[in-house]
Design a protein around this motif. Structure first.
Motif, PDB file in Angstrom:
ATOM      1  N   ILE A  36       0.874  -1.242  -0.070  1.00 41.57           N
ATOM      2  CA  ILE A  36      -0.222  -0.029   0.188  1.00 41.57           C
ATOM      3  C   ILE A  36       0.716   1.245  -0.034  1.00 41.57           C
ATOM      4  CG2 ILE A  36      -1.649   1.391   1.282  1.00 41.57           C
ATOM      5  CD1 ILE A  36      -2.968  -0.865   0.042  1.00 41.57           C
TER       6      ILE A  36
ATOM      7  N   LEU B 104       0.550   4.318  -2.819  1.00 36.20           N
ATOM      8  CA  LEU B 104       0.345   5.593  -2.571  1.00 36.20           C
ATOM      9  C   LEU B 104       1.421   6.562  -3.029  1.00 36.20           C
ATOM     10  CD1 LEU B 104      -1.247   5.390   1.318  1.00 36.20           C
ATOM     11  CD2 LEU B 104      -2.430   5.547  -0.696  1.00 36.20           C
TER      12      LEU B 104
ATOM     13  N   GLU C 182      -8.887  -1.105   0.054  1.00 38.75           N
ATOM     14  CA  GLU C 182      -7.959  -0.134   0.861  1.00 38.75           C
ATOM     15  C   GLU C 182      -7.244   0.702   0.092  1.00 38.75           C
ATOM     16  OE1 GLU C 182      -4.459  -0.285   4.024  1.00 38.75           O
ATOM     17  OE2 GLU C 182      -5.214  -2.111   3.467  1.00 38.75           O
TER      18      GLU C 182
ATOM     19  N   VAL D 181      -9.643   3.347  -1.268  1.00 39.35           N
ATOM     20  CA  VAL D 181     -10.056   4.252  -0.274  1.00 39.35           C
ATOM     21  C   VAL D 181      -8.650   5.266  -0.054  1.00 39.35           C
ATOM     22  CG1 VAL D 181     -10.593   4.788   2.091  1.00 39.35           C
ATOM     23  CG2 VAL D 181     -11.957   3.164   0.849  1.00 39.35           C
ATOM     24  N   ARG D 182      -7.610   4.704   0.471  1.00 36.54           N
ATOM     25  CA  ARG D 182      -6.502   5.476   0.549  1.00 36.54           C
ATOM     26  C   ARG D 182      -5.792   6.182  -0.518  1.00 36.54           C
ATOM     27  NH1 ARG D 182      -2.441   2.134   4.524  1.00 36.54           N
ATOM     28  NH2 ARG D 182      -1.558   4.016   4.436  1.00 36.54           N
TER      29      ARG D 182
ATOM     30  N   ILE E 230      -7.841   9.528  -1.018  1.00 38.48           N
ATOM     31  CA  ILE E 230      -7.598  10.300  -0.155  1.00 38.48           C
ATOM     32  C   ILE E 230      -6.259  10.913  -0.522  1.00 38.48           C
ATOM     33  CG2 ILE E 230      -6.809  10.944   2.540  1.00 38.48           C
ATOM     34  CD1 ILE E 230      -8.891   8.435   2.954  1.00 38.48           C
ATOM     35  N   ALA E 231      -5.324  10.038  -0.852  1.00 39.35           N
ATOM     36  CA  ALA E 231      -3.988  10.699  -1.094  1.00 39.35           C
ATOM     37  C   ALA E 231      -3.738  11.643  -2.347  1.00 39.35           C
ATOM     38  CB  ALA E 231      -2.983   9.373  -1.557  1.00 39.35           C
TER      39      ALA E 231
ATOM     40  N   ASP F 269      -5.405  14.900  -1.340  1.00 43.92           N
ATOM     41  CA  ASP F 269      -4.225  15.682  -0.504  1.00 43.92           C
ATOM     42  C   ASP F 269      -3.480  16.426  -1.294  1.00 43.92           C
ATOM     43  OD1 ASP F 269      -5.348  14.637   1.774  1.00 43.92           O
ATOM     44  OD2 ASP F 269      -4.018  13.150   2.356  1.00 43.92           O
TER      45      ASP F 269
ATOM     46  N   GLY G  64     -13.649   4.786   5.207  1.00 38.11           N
ATOM     47  CA  GLY G  64     -12.699   5.665   5.079  1.00 38.11           C
ATOM     48  C   GLY G  64     -13.160   7.150   5.750  1.00 38.11           C
TER      49      GLY G  64
ATOM     50  N   ARG H 236     -12.592  12.033   5.912  1.00 43.33           N
ATOM     51  CA  ARG H 236     -11.466  12.215   4.883  1.00 43.33           C
ATOM     52  C   ARG H 236     -11.673  11.682   3.441  1.00 43.33           C
ATOM     53  NH1 ARG H 236      -5.471  10.910   6.016  1.00 43.33           N
ATOM     54  NH2 ARG H 236      -5.213  12.376   4.420  1.00 43.33           N
ATOM     55  N   PHE H 237     -12.338  10.422   3.405  1.00 43.34           N
ATOM     56  CA  PHE H 237     -12.705   9.966   2.074  1.00 43.34           C
ATOM     57  C   PHE H 237     -13.782  10.559   1.480  1.00 43.34           C
ATOM     58  CE2 PHE H 237     -15.212   6.618  -0.277  1.00 43.34           C
ATOM     59  CZ  PHE H 237     -14.443   6.695  -1.312  1.00 43.34           C
TER      60      PHE H 237
END
Length: 210
Positions: free
Chosen positions: A1, A5, A48, A51-52, A55-56, A59, A94, A97-98
């Protein structure tokens, strides 16, 4: 992961600085688990990663000031109810933030081809309405994605091939595009794309080649 990312952040930085790049979709059809050559859901950790990754990307967009850039993901219409609930509940995990990171949700729908696999003439219209309705009313709320988050119809199509004439394709196209157009306000649909209007291999009996 972690490596994934880093990849997502780098892609967002590289493409986001180009003002002509207005959208990045993170992963592909993560709810579809049985097609590893087309959909990321066949791979371990995909939910996962989705979702991440969203968000990444968001950001990076925020920190770099890429105001033209929107971040989203797509959904395949549709798999079995148990898989769908598990998928959307994983997105809900999530948290805020998600939810804040998602600018749109993509819809991939093929009534009369994949789900449902067959439709009577004119049934494709109802299939598209069902797809938009289920995504908006049933599934997006599980993840806390409200009506202000638009739907993009990213894939919609009806292939020709054995037993599937070009005339029938034209009818299905008109019915499905017409359904999206008519109900775009009801379901907040802001984009539409017809998928792959070409033949890959005209001698193949596989509908995916047409």
């Amino acid at each position: 992961i972690g490596r994934w990312l880093r990849f997502v952040r780098n892609v967002t930085r590289v493409f986001g600085r180009n003002p002509r790049v207005v959208g990045i979709q993170v992963a592909n059809e993560v709810n579809l688990t049985f097609s590893p050559d087309s959909s990321d859901g066949a791979y371990e950790g995909a939910r996962e990663a989705l979702v991440r990754g969203v968000i990444a990307a968001a950001d990076v967009k925020r920190r770099r000031g890429y105001e033209q850039l929107e971040i989203g993901f797509n959904w395949f219409y549709r798999t079995d109810p148990g898989n769908e609930r598990e998928f959307w509940e994983r997105l809900a995990a999530g948290g805020e933030r998600f939810r804040q990171a998602v600018d749109w949700v993509g819809l991939d729908a093929y009534p009369g081809t994949v789900f449902p696999p067959a439709e009577p003439p004119g049934g494709e219209r109802d299939g598209m309405v069902a797809a938009m309705s289920q995504l908006r009313e049933c599934f997006m709320p599980i993840a806390g994605l409200g009506r202000t988050v638009p739907i993009h119809v990213e894939e919609n199509g009806w292939p020709t091939g054995p037993g599937r004439s070009e005339e029938r394709q034209e009818t299905a196209l008109r019915d499905m595009v017409g359904a999206v157009h008519r109900f775009r306000g009801t379901y907040n649909v802001t984009e539409y794309r017809w998928f792959d209007l070409r033949d890959h291999n005209t001698s193949s009996s596989n509908f995916q080649q047409h």
